[in-house]
Design a protein around this motif. Structure first.
Motif, PDB file in Angstrom:
ATOM      1  N   VAL A   4      -4.313   6.127 -12.135  1.00 17.61           N
ATOM      2  CA  VAL A   4      -3.099   5.674 -11.480  1.00 17.61           C
ATOM      3  C   VAL A   4      -1.983   6.633 -11.860  1.00 17.61           C
ATOM      4  O   VAL A   4      -1.828   6.998 -13.018  1.00 17.61           O
ATOM      5  N   THR A   5      -1.229   7.066 -10.869  1.00 20.16           N
ATOM      6  CA  THR A   5      -0.169   8.037 -11.092  1.00 20.16           C
ATOM      7  C   THR A   5       1.124   7.512 -10.506  1.00 20.16           C
ATOM      8  O   THR A   5       1.168   7.130  -9.327  1.00 20.16           O
ATOM      9  N   LYS A   6       2.154   7.494 -11.321  1.00 24.59           N
ATOM     10  CA  LYS A   6       3.452   7.046 -10.827  1.00 24.59           C
ATOM     11  C   LYS A   6       4.018   8.054  -9.843  1.00 24.59           C
ATOM     12  O   LYS A   6       3.708   9.250  -9.893  1.00 24.59           O
ATOM     13  N   CYS A  44       1.511   5.231 -16.335  1.00 23.71           N
ATOM     14  CA  CYS A  44       0.667   5.744 -15.250  1.00 23.71           C
ATOM     15  C   CYS A  44       1.010   7.204 -14.978  1.00 23.71           C
ATOM     16  O   CYS A  44       1.655   7.556 -13.986  1.00 23.71           O
ATOM     17  N   GLN A  50      -7.088   3.673 -16.285  1.00 24.03           N
ATOM     18  CA  GLN A  50      -6.627   2.295 -16.397  1.00 24.03           C
ATOM     19  C   GLN A  50      -7.173   1.650 -17.662  1.00 24.03           C
ATOM     20  O   GLN A  50      -6.526   0.788 -18.238  1.00 24.03           O
ATOM     21  N   THR A  77      -0.729  -3.076 -10.390  1.00 22.78           N
ATOM     22  CA  THR A  77      -1.227  -1.891  -9.693  1.00 22.78           C
ATOM     23  C   THR A  77      -1.105  -2.083  -8.187  1.00 22.78           C
ATOM     24  O   THR A  77      -0.589  -1.214  -7.470  1.00 22.78           O
ATOM     25  N   LEU A  86       3.190   3.829  -7.026  1.00 25.17           N
ATOM     26  CA  LEU A  86       1.964   4.299  -7.680  1.00 25.17           C
ATOM     27  C   LEU A  86       0.994   4.825  -6.647  1.00 25.17           C
ATOM     28  O   LEU A  86       0.937   4.322  -5.524  1.00 25.17           O
TER      29      LEU A  86
END
Length: 97
Positions: A4-6, A44, A50, A77, A86
């Motif tokens: 997960v990437t912001k 994230c 995760q 999420t 995200l």
């Protein structure tokens, strides 16, 4: 594994009550999130899985059960991804690459 990437277009500000304001200067959009959601968003980074984020959140919130934290992470999420905060992807391990 999931990653997960912001969305780095948003700049965070933590308010005195612990809630977070995520502001996108390009679109002038603002999202206010709870303290746990802000911390989760910050973790994230696209490097942590995760699973790693889950372990960190368990350390930060030891009074919560692991089941509650897992459920909250899944919910956050989905909600943060729906808001464009995200991006959810898949990690490739060195063995898979």
């Amino acid at each position: 594994m999931r990653s997960v990437t912001k969305n780095h277009d948003y700049a965070p500000t933590v308010l005195p009550d612990g809630s977070w304001i995520l502001f996108n200067a390009e679109t002038a959009s603002t999202v206010v999130v709870t303290p746990p959601a802000g911390i989760y968003w910050e973790l994230c980074d696209g490097v942590r899985t995760q699973s790693a984020i889950f372990r960190t959140m368990c350390q930060l919130y030891p009074e919560q059960s692991s089941e509650t934290i897992r459920t909250d992470i899944d919910r956050m999420t989905e909600q943060l991804a729906d808001l464009g905060l995200l991006q959810v992807g898949t990690f490739l391990s060195v063995m898979e690459a």
